[in-house]
Design a protein around this motif. Structure first.
Motif, PDB file in Angstrom:
ATOM      1  N   ALA A 256       1.735 -24.649 -12.564  1.00 58.50           N
ATOM      2  CA  ALA A 256       0.642 -24.800 -11.599  1.00 58.50           C
ATOM      3  C   ALA A 256      -0.264 -25.966 -11.968  1.00 58.50           C
ATOM      4  O   ALA A 256      -0.679 -26.751 -11.097  1.00 58.50           O
ATOM      5  CB  ALA A 256      -0.159 -23.503 -11.508  1.00 58.50           C
ATOM      6  N   LEU A 257      -0.583 -26.102 -13.254  1.00 54.91           N
ATOM      7  CA  LEU A 257      -1.421 -27.227 -13.684  1.00 54.91           C
ATOM      8  C   LEU A 257      -0.690 -28.551 -13.492  1.00 54.91           C
ATOM      9  O   LEU A 257      -1.272 -29.540 -13.011  1.00 54.91           O
ATOM     10  CB  LEU A 257      -1.820 -27.060 -15.149  1.00 54.91           C
ATOM     11  CG  LEU A 257      -2.901 -26.029 -15.471  1.00 54.91           C
ATOM     12  CD1 LEU A 257      -3.096 -25.927 -16.979  1.00 54.91           C
ATOM     13  CD2 LEU A 257      -4.229 -26.384 -14.798  1.00 54.91           C
ATOM     14  N   ALA A 258       0.577 -28.604 -13.881  1.00 54.60           N
ATOM     15  CA  ALA A 258       1.351 -29.838 -13.757  1.00 54.60           C
ATOM     16  C   ALA A 258       1.456 -30.280 -12.304  1.00 54.60           C
ATOM     17  O   ALA A 258       1.329 -31.470 -11.986  1.00 54.60           O
ATOM     18  CB  ALA A 258       2.737 -29.641 -14.363  1.00 54.60           C
ATOM     19  N   GLU A 259       1.674 -29.331 -11.410  1.00 52.25           N
ATOM     20  CA  GLU A 259       1.789 -29.670  -9.986  1.00 52.25           C
ATOM     21  C   GLU A 259       0.446 -30.130  -9.422  1.00 52.25           C
ATOM     22  O   GLU A 259       0.376 -31.126  -8.699  1.00 52.25           O
ATOM     23  CB  GLU A 259       2.300 -28.465  -9.202  1.00 52.25           C
ATOM     24  CG  GLU A 259       2.428 -28.723  -7.704  1.00 52.25           C
ATOM     25  CD  GLU A 259       2.929 -27.515  -6.930  1.00 52.25           C
ATOM     26  OE1 GLU A 259       3.058 -27.623  -5.692  1.00 52.25           O
ATOM     27  OE2 GLU A 259       3.169 -26.453  -7.553  1.00 52.25           O
ATOM     28  N   ARG A 260      -0.625 -29.414  -9.787  1.00 50.70           N
ATOM     29  CA  ARG A 260      -1.937 -29.753  -9.227  1.00 50.70           C
ATOM     30  C   ARG A 260      -2.405 -31.139  -9.657  1.00 50.70           C
ATOM     31  O   ARG A 260      -3.057 -31.856  -8.890  1.00 50.70           O
ATOM     32  CB  ARG A 260      -2.966 -28.690  -9.660  1.00 50.70           C
ATOM     33  CG  ARG A 260      -4.400 -28.975  -9.221  1.00 50.70           C
ATOM     34  CD  ARG A 260      -4.524 -29.023  -7.711  1.00 50.70           C
ATOM     35  NE  ARG A 260      -5.883 -29.264  -7.279  1.00 50.70           N
ATOM     36  CZ  ARG A 260      -6.489 -30.450  -7.234  1.00 50.70           C
ATOM     37  NH1 ARG A 260      -5.820 -31.529  -7.631  1.00 50.70           N
ATOM     38  NH2 ARG A 260      -7.729 -30.570  -6.811  1.00 50.70           N
TER      39      ARG A 260
END
Length: 340
Positions: A256-260
């Motif tokens: 989720a962090l990598a995508e955001r």
């Protein structure tokens, strides 16, 4: 060139603004204000800036704002509201204090112990976290840059709350910060002999950045969220490290962090299991984030680091100003961290 003024130029964040803007391709420092040091040269206050040709420090009321495109306010908390209220109508302001960060004036009064002095202006202020409010910042008249501790925790947690991969009621933020976050004013508790060779927690349960967490996490969750947050003072000049303990799947949290942040120029998510260090972002506008699993299934640790004087204050201010003036958001900010 866009001409800017810096109010509060004799403080740490004022000096960082000067350092960053000095090599900015499209900003020019046209005025510097520092009431207690009015009449002094900037080199007398900050000898490390003596190579720059800068205006002499003046009082705010002495500055001609006729040709100024934007004002940076690097003033102490609880002083900016009245200063901004006295500026010419339409003057664009990037505020680095806490005076316009909280949307509800009553919440401000509760946490800062005094009534809001410009509630009408508060209604048009935009919370200055570019990665989450970029489009609103572009057209705002007043932008309130995020608190350094709050920014570190928000960068780590808000995307996870929005994505629903953590339990918002199971967040603990354990944060360590350098002494420059307390400002440059003389304080007994900040003397070298008082802070060196040890570190301690402070303002437990009462830290004012809790109000920013409450405000921003509630937006992300669509309901009130109350995190546990404790700040600790480290015997170092710069840097913040937030260790966040959460309930959720570690791999989903990392994804989720990598995508955001995949398209964000200043946010870098490390490979799973790697831990960021404050020394790897020192003097820069970058934020590093890392995610690790724990021995308990369904639990994860998220670590975020940034430089409190750059991405936590002046660098974020310049990033906001770039957006407000229609410039490249990264202009003047792609400096590599200082190492070692």
């Amino acid at each position: 060139m866009h001409k800017v003024a810096i109010f509060g130029a004799s403080g740490y964040t004022g000096a960082e603004l000067v350092r960053l803007i000095a090599t900015h391709p499209e900003l020019e420092i046209a005025a510097l204000a520092a009431d207690r040091r009015a009449g002094s040269e900037m080199a007398e206050v900050f000898p490390h800036l003596r190579h720059l040709a800068l205006p002499r420090l003046a009082r705010i009321e002495e500055i001609d704002l006729g040709e100024i495109d934007l004002v940076f306010c690097a003033l102490p908390h609880a002083t900016t509201q009245e200063v901004v209220a006295a500026l010419p109508a339409g003057m664009r302001v990037c505020d680095l204090s806490a005076d316009f960060r909280l949307e509800d004036p009553e919440v401000y009064a509760h946490w800062y112990g005094r009534p809001h002095q410009a509630p009408a202006l508060q209604a048009e202020a935009v919370y200055g976290l570019p990665e989450f409010y970029r489009e609103r910042i572009r057209t705002a008249r007043i932008v309130a840059s995020t608190g350094c501790n709050a920014a570190t925790g928000i960068f780590a947690m808000r995307p996870l709350i929005e994505a629903g991969v953590v339990d918002p009621d199971e967040i603990v933020i354990d944060l360590k910060t350098g002494v420059s976050g307390a400002g440059r004013s003389a304080k007994e508790a900040m003397l070298h002999a008082e802070v060196s060779e040890g570190f301690h927690a402070y303002n437990i349960g009462r830290h004012r950045h809790l109000a920013e967490f409450d405000q921003e996490f509630a937006k992300a969750a669509g309901r009130p969220v109350s995190v546990r947050f404790t700040a600790h003072l480290l015997p170092q000049n710069r840097g913040i490290l937030a260790t966040c303990y959460v309930k959720g799947d570690p791999q989903a949290i990392h994804a989720a962090l990598a995508e955001r942040y995949a398209a964000e120029p200043f946010l870098q998510v490390l490979p799973f299991g790697q831990t960021p260090h404050t020394r790897h972002v020192r003097g820069s506008n970058f934020v590093h984030l890392g995610v690790s699993d724990e021995r308990q299934p369904g639990r994860a640790t998220v670590v975020a680091v940034l430089d409190n004087l750059v991405k936590g204050a002046s660098g974020m201010g310049v990033q906001n100003a770039n957006l407000m003036l229609g410039l490249d958001e990264t202009a003047g900010l792609m400096l590599a961290p200082v190492f070692p």
